[in-house]
Design an enzyme around this catalytic site. Structure first.
Site, PDB file in Angstrom:
ATOM      1  N   ALA A 260       0.835  -1.205   0.000  1.00 28.94           N
ATOM      2  CA  ALA A 260       0.000   0.000   0.000  1.00 28.94           C
ATOM      3  C   ALA A 260       0.867   1.253   0.000  1.00 28.94           C
ATOM      4  O   ALA A 260       0.628   2.204  -0.755  1.00 28.94           O
ATOM      5  CB  ALA A 260      -0.938  -0.014   1.198  1.00 28.94           C
ATOM      6  N   TYR A 261       1.872   1.250   0.848  1.00 30.59           N
ATOM      7  CA  TYR A 261       2.778   2.398   0.960  1.00 30.59           C
ATOM      8  C   TYR A 261       3.579   2.566  -0.320  1.00 30.59           C
ATOM      9  O   TYR A 261       3.708   3.674  -0.863  1.00 30.59           O
ATOM     10  CB  TYR A 261       3.701   2.163   2.156  1.00 30.59           C
ATOM     11  CG  TYR A 261       4.636   3.297   2.494  1.00 30.59           C
ATOM     12  CD1 TYR A 261       4.140   4.508   2.969  1.00 30.59           C
ATOM     13  CD2 TYR A 261       6.015   3.145   2.404  1.00 30.59           C
ATOM     14  CE1 TYR A 261       4.997   5.537   3.323  1.00 30.59           C
ATOM     15  CE2 TYR A 261       6.876   4.157   2.757  1.00 30.59           C
ATOM     16  CZ  TYR A 261       6.364   5.356   3.211  1.00 30.59           C
ATOM     17  OH  TYR A 261       7.212   6.370   3.563  1.00 30.59           O
TER      18      TYR A 261
END
Length: 255
Positions: free
Chosen positions: A157-158
Site C-alpha cells: 500500500a505504501y
C-alpha cells in the site's frame, strides 16, 4: 563542513512536520531563518514541536493541526500559510500513513489509507499551491521511498502510493518548468523516534539493517534529510527538477 543558507525570505509548508523527518526539516528551515507552517494531525506533537522550534529564536513558526486526508483541510493549509506569511515559496509533502501487510492480506481500506494520507494530499496541495508557487518561482519537495523503488515486502500500500507520487512529481516537474517551479523528491532512510523505539525492541534487526547500508548508519532527520531539503529549496539547485534524491547512505538495494 555544514553549508548555511539564508532563508529569511522563504515561506515554507511542511506536512507531517511535528515529528521524525518532518520535524528535522522544520528545524533546518527555521534555523535558516525561514517562515515555516508546520502541519500535523497529532495535537501533542504539534504543541511540542512549536515549543522546540520557537525556542530556536530564528525563523517564524506557525502550526496547524489538521487532517490532510480531506481536501477542504488542504485548502485550509494553503490559506493559513498565505494569511500568516503573505505567500508560499516551498511546499514539502512529507505526511503519509499506511499499514504493513502481506500482499494477499491487503484490503481496499489499506490502500485507501495510504493514498488518502499520501498521494491525494500531495496532489491536492500541489494544485492548490500552484498560483503561489508560480508567482514566487517556488519549489515542491515530495517524498519517495525505497519501499516502492525496491518493492519491499509487506509495504504494497505504501509502495504503491509512493510510486504514484513519483509519477505525479515527474509530470508536474515537466509541466511546471515553464513557470520556473521545480519539483523534486527525497527517498530517505533516517533514525526517527519511531526507529529508535524499534532499535530498543529489536536490536538485532536494527543492527542488520544498519549493516546493509554502506555508510553504516541511518540518516539524521535534520542534518542529513533536512540538509538536502534546504538544498532543493535553494537557488543552488535552480537547474534541478524531476529528480529523486536517494538520501539513504548508499543503500544500492533500494534502486
Amino acid at each position: 563542513m555544514q553549508i548555511t543558507y539564508d532563508f529569511s525570505d522563504k515561506r515554507v509548508i511542511i506536512t507531517g512536520g511535528a515529528g521524525g523527518i518532518g520535524l528535522g526539516m522544520a528545524t533546518a528551515f527555521v534555523k535558516s531563518g525561514a517562515s515555516v507552517l508546520v502541519v500535523d494531525v497529532n495535537a501533542e506533537l504539534i504543541a511540542q514541536a512549536k515549543r522546540e522550534l520557537q525556542a530556536l529564536n530564528a525563523g517564524q513558526v506557525v502550526t496547524l493541526q489538521t487532517d490532510i486526508s480531506t481536501k477542504a483541510n488542504d485548502q485550509l493549509i494553503i490559506d493559513t500559510a498565505v494569511k500568516a506569511f503573505g505567500g508560499i515559496d516551498v511546499l514539502i509533502n512529507n505526511a503519509h500513513a499506511s499499514h504493513q501487510k502481506p500482499f494477499t492480506a491487503l484490503t481496499d481500506d489499506d490502500l485507501a489509507l495510504s493514498f488518502n494520507t499520501g498521494f491525494y494530499p500531495t496532489w491536492h496541495l500541489m494544485q492548490l499551491a500552484y498560483p503561489q508557487l508560480k508567482a514566487n518561482q517556488g519549489s515542491v519537495i515530495n517524498f519517495a521511498s525505497g519501499a516502492g523503488i525496491n518493492g519491499q515486502p509487506t509495504q504494497a500500500a505504501y509502495a504503491a502510493a509512493k510510486e504514484a507520487i513519483r509519477g505525479l512529481s515527474r509530470v508536474a516537474a515537466n509541466e511546471w518548468a515553464a513557470d520556473n517551479i521545480r519539483v523534486n523528491l527525497i527517498s530517505p532512510i533516517a533514525e526517527t523516534a519511531g526507529v529508535k523505539r524499534w532499535k530498543q525492541a529489536a536490536p538485532d534487526q536494527y543492527k542488520a539493517m544498519v549493516n546493509q547500508i554502506p555508510l553504516h548508519r541511518l540518516g539524521d532527520p535534520e542534518h542529513d534529510i533536512g540538509a538536502v531539503a534546504l538544498f532543493l529549496a535553494s537557488d543552488a539547485s535552480s537547474y534541478i527538477t524531476g529528480q529523486t534524491f536517494m538520501v539513504d547512505g548508499g543503500d544500492i538495494k533500494l534502486r
